[in-house]
Scaffold this motif. Structure first.
Motif, mmCIF file in Angstrom:
data_model
loop_
_atom_site.group_PDB
_atom_site.id
_atom_site.type_symbol
_atom_site.label_atom_id
_atom_site.label_comp_id
_atom_site.label_asym_id
_atom_site.label_seq_id
_atom_site.Cartn_x
_atom_site.Cartn_y
_atom_site.Cartn_z
ATOM 1 N N TRP A 1 -2.381 3.385 7.655
ATOM 2 C CA TRP A 1 -3.471 3.942 7.684
ATOM 3 C C TRP A 1 -4.371 3.482 8.602
ATOM 4 N N GLU A 2 -4.645 2.252 8.918
ATOM 5 C CA GLU A 2 -5.774 1.497 9.627
ATOM 6 C C GLU A 2 -5.337 2.067 11.070
ATOM 7 N N SER A 3 -4.284 1.896 11.471
ATOM 8 C CA SER A 3 -4.119 2.480 13.008
ATOM 9 C C SER A 3 -3.981 3.808 12.969
ATOM 10 N N ALA A 4 -4.042 4.495 12.044
ATOM 11 C CA ALA A 4 -4.118 6.175 12.250
ATOM 12 C C ALA A 4 -5.497 6.541 12.240
ATOM 13 N N ARG A 5 -6.364 5.824 11.403
ATOM 14 C CA ARG A 5 -7.705 6.129 11.356
ATOM 15 C C ARG A 5 -8.219 5.704 12.587
ATOM 16 N N PHE B 1 -8.299 13.352 3.167
ATOM 17 C CA PHE B 1 -7.657 12.602 4.407
ATOM 18 C C PHE B 1 -8.434 11.236 4.910
ATOM 19 N N ASN B 2 -9.552 11.128 4.051
ATOM 20 C CA ASN B 2 -10.264 9.829 4.432
ATOM 21 C C ASN B 2 -11.422 9.619 3.470
ATOM 22 N N TYR B 3 -10.949 8.841 2.268
ATOM 23 C CA TYR B 3 -12.046 8.343 1.503
ATOM 24 C C TYR B 3 -12.061 6.844 1.440
ATOM 25 N N ARG C 1 -10.241 7.234 -10.430
ATOM 26 C CA ARG C 1 -10.293 7.647 -9.043
ATOM 27 C C ARG C 1 -9.117 7.817 -8.365
ATOM 28 N N HIS C 2 -8.142 7.203 -8.487
ATOM 29 C CA HIS C 2 -6.484 7.234 -7.944
ATOM 30 C C HIS C 2 -6.149 8.987 -8.353
ATOM 31 N N ARG D 1 -8.731 4.923 0.450
ATOM 32 C CA ARG D 1 -7.634 5.594 0.896
ATOM 33 C C ARG D 1 -6.717 4.532 1.474
ATOM 34 N N GLY D 2 -7.290 3.480 2.173
ATOM 35 C CA GLY D 2 -6.415 2.379 2.599
ATOM 36 C C GLY D 2 -5.606 1.574 1.358
ATOM 37 N N ALA D 3 -6.133 1.262 0.625
ATOM 38 C CA ALA D 3 -5.433 0.607 -0.457
ATOM 39 C C ALA D 3 -4.499 1.661 -1.245
ATOM 40 N N VAL D 4 -4.904 2.874 -1.408
ATOM 41 C CA VAL D 4 -3.960 3.822 -2.007
ATOM 42 C C VAL D 4 -2.395 4.093 -1.075
ATOM 43 N N PHE D 5 -2.710 3.889 0.320
ATOM 44 C CA PHE D 5 -1.779 4.244 1.263
ATOM 45 C C PHE D 5 -1.067 2.830 1.323
#
Length: 323
Positions: free
Chosen positions: A264-268, A83-85, A127-128, A88-92
């Motif tokens: 992702w950023e807004s969700a975080r 949920f948060n690594y 990692r991906h 994660r932002g780049a993958v999303f």
């Protein structure tokens, strides 16, 4: 065979399967693969209730879970919070994936922004791949149990929508190996839950080149899985609305859901003010160690937590304490 007779036969098969896998040391109390009926039924269904084949499948799965990536899936799940690594932002951004819908989760993928070379500037391929593994584990370990609790009945699969608007052959070549590996682990180690063994899959906005792409993908998947796939072009809405309620569709596909959510950023940011994020794992189904490590709040007993919106927004499954 009548429905009642079939149900009785399946119950008998499940009881025999459970007894055999425990007696033969294939499964043990507390194994993170899950020891509940729904988990065992997934392996049985995947092998058409052939007990010998289902036992081999579960045995192979257990061995993979102990050895994958050299550490095993439990250690990997502790090390990488799906949920948060950090990456994660780049993958999303490269591969947006959302979960929504009460009952059987709706899993939506957008491939138009697929750019693996760009992603691998900030996230290694290794990692991906590990993030894909823990997301597959998360579906069985957290998302489906959360959906089951909310529905009050077993929820064992997802409905997948893949939006291919803007997706082309060059992007497929980028992800061909990754897609094939993903289908393989899904089919072999997460039966009847996700990508390769989903409840149903609808491909929308399929480009004119897609028959060529589908011709390459089809040999990777079983006939049973291929039969669950609906391939739709841009005129998809009427067919899609026969498969899922309109109010469960995102705004990009003609529904109201996801309006105002930008990623992702807004969700975080949203989660930083929420009290609960992760679902506590039921001891009868899975270990709790990874959730204890990754939990962002102190949870009460499992009965005090319910899913109020079975939504994975930018990788976050929102939960809320019952009043």
């Amino acid at each position: 065979m009548s429905g009642e007779s079939e149900d009785h036969w399946q119950v008998q098969a499940l009881e025999a399967f459970r007894k055999q896998v425990f007696n033969e040391g294939i499964l043990h109390d507390g194994d993170s693969v899950g020891t509940d009926d729904e988990t065992l039924l997934r392996f049985l269904r995947a092998r058409k209730f052939d007990l010998l084949a289902a036992k081999k499948m579960l045995k192979d799965c257990q061995e993979w879970r102990k050895t994958v990536e050299g550490v095993g899936i439990d250690e990997l799940y502790k090390a990488i919070d799906p949920f948060n690594y950090p990456e994660r932002g780049a993958v999303f951004e490269c591969w947006p994936m959302w979960f929504h819908k009460k009952g059987r989760p709706l899993n939506i993928h957008y491939f138009s922004g697929m750019n693996l070379p760009k992603l691998y500037e900030v996230c290694t391929p290794e990692r991906h791949w590990q993030s894909i593994l823990v997301n597959a584990e998360c579906l069985a370990r957290e998302i489906l149990p959360a959906a089951t609790r909310k529905a009050g009945q077993p929820i064992g699969s997802v409905f997948v929508i893949v939006d291919l608007k803007g997706f082309g052959l060059s992007q497929f070549w980028q992800m061909k190996t990754l897609a094939r590996k993903s289908f393989q682990i899904s089919q072999d180690y997460f039966p009847e839950t996700s990508a390769n063994s989903m409840g149903q899959l609808a491909i929308v906005n399929a480009p004119s080149i897609f028959p060529v792409i589908w011709g390459m993908i089809k040999p990777w998947i079983s006939k049973e899985t291929a039969d669950k796939v609906d391939i739709l072009g841009s005129d998809y809405k009427d067919v899609l609305l026969k498969l899922i309620d309109a109010d469960c569709l995102p705004s990009s596909l003609g529904g109201p859901w996801m309006d105002g959510r930008v990623g992702w950023e807004s969700a975080r940011q949203k989660t930083s003010s929420n009290t609960l994020l992760r679902m506590p794992i039921d001891n009868s189904h899975h270990h709790t160690s990874s959730t204890e490590k990754l939990s962002r709040a102190t949870h009460g007993p499992k009965s005090s937590t319910v899913v109020t919106e079975n939504t994975m927004t930018g990788g976050v499954l929102y939960l809320e304490e019952a009043k």
